[in-house]
Write a protein that holds these residues in place. Sequence first.
Motif, short mmCIF file in Angstrom:
data_model
loop_
_atom_site.label_atom_id
_atom_site.label_comp_id
_atom_site.label_asym_id
_atom_site.label_seq_id
_atom_site.Cartn_x
_atom_site.Cartn_y
_atom_site.Cartn_z
N GLU A 1 11.25 5.22 4.32
CA GLU A 1 11.81 5.83 5.54
C GLU A 1 12.83 4.92 6.19
OE1 GLU A 1 8.60 6.82 8.20
OE2 GLU A 1 7.62 8.07 6.70
N SER B 1 0.85 -1.18 0.00
CA SER B 1 0.00 0.00 0.00
C SER B 1 0.89 1.24 0.00
CB SER B 1 -0.89 0.01 1.24
OG SER B 1 -0.11 0.21 2.41
N ALA B 2 0.30 2.40 -0.27
CA ALA B 2 1.06 3.65 -0.25
C ALA B 2 1.69 3.89 1.12
CB ALA B 2 0.15 4.82 -0.64
N LYS B 3 0.96 3.60 2.18
CA LYS B 3 1.48 3.78 3.54
C LYS B 3 2.68 2.86 3.78
CE LYS B 3 0.12 3.64 8.38
NZ LYS B 3 -0.98 3.42 9.34
N GLN B 4 2.56 1.60 3.37
CA GLN B 4 3.66 0.66 3.53
C GLN B 4 4.88 1.08 2.73
OE1 GLN B 4 1.33 -2.74 2.25
NE2 GLN B 4 1.51 -3.68 4.29
N ARG B 5 4.65 1.60 1.54
CA ARG B 5 5.76 2.07 0.69
C ARG B 5 6.50 3.23 1.36
NH1 ARG B 5 5.05 0.70 -5.17
NH2 ARG B 5 3.49 -0.93 -5.13
N HIS B 6 5.77 4.17 1.92
CA HIS B 6 6.40 5.30 2.61
C HIS B 6 7.19 4.82 3.82
CE1 HIS B 6 4.95 8.76 0.33
NE2 HIS B 6 3.80 8.09 0.18
N ARG B 7 6.66 3.88 4.56
CA ARG B 7 7.38 3.35 5.73
C ARG B 7 8.64 2.62 5.29
NH1 ARG B 7 2.95 0.14 8.72
NH2 ARG B 7 4.78 -0.94 9.47
N PRO C 1 -0.26 2.00 -6.21
CA PRO C 1 0.39 3.21 -5.67
C PRO C 1 1.64 3.54 -6.49
CG PRO C 1 0.06 1.56 -3.95
CD PRO C 1 -0.28 0.92 -5.25
#
Length: 86
Positions: free
Chosen positions: A14, A5-11, A37
Amino acid sequence: GWVLSAKQRHRLVESARRHDCMLIEDAAYAYLVNDTPPPLVALAPERTVYVSSLAKSLASGLRFGFIVAPEDCTSRIKTTIRASYW
């Protein structure tokens, strides 16, 4: 297949930046997913090697792929590919 997901990709981005790691994204089957995403390479181009292929999506007999990578990695990637496949 599994798509982050987009959230997982950002994490993940990081974490890769925090630990100074490279990311490799195999997107050969990304065309099968609706509303995918943005790829990791769009979020972290300085540390992502993006690999895909037209053989899966266009024609199974066509042996054509491509790689998008940070400039400082390209010569090592070319050397490795030539030594191992071509």
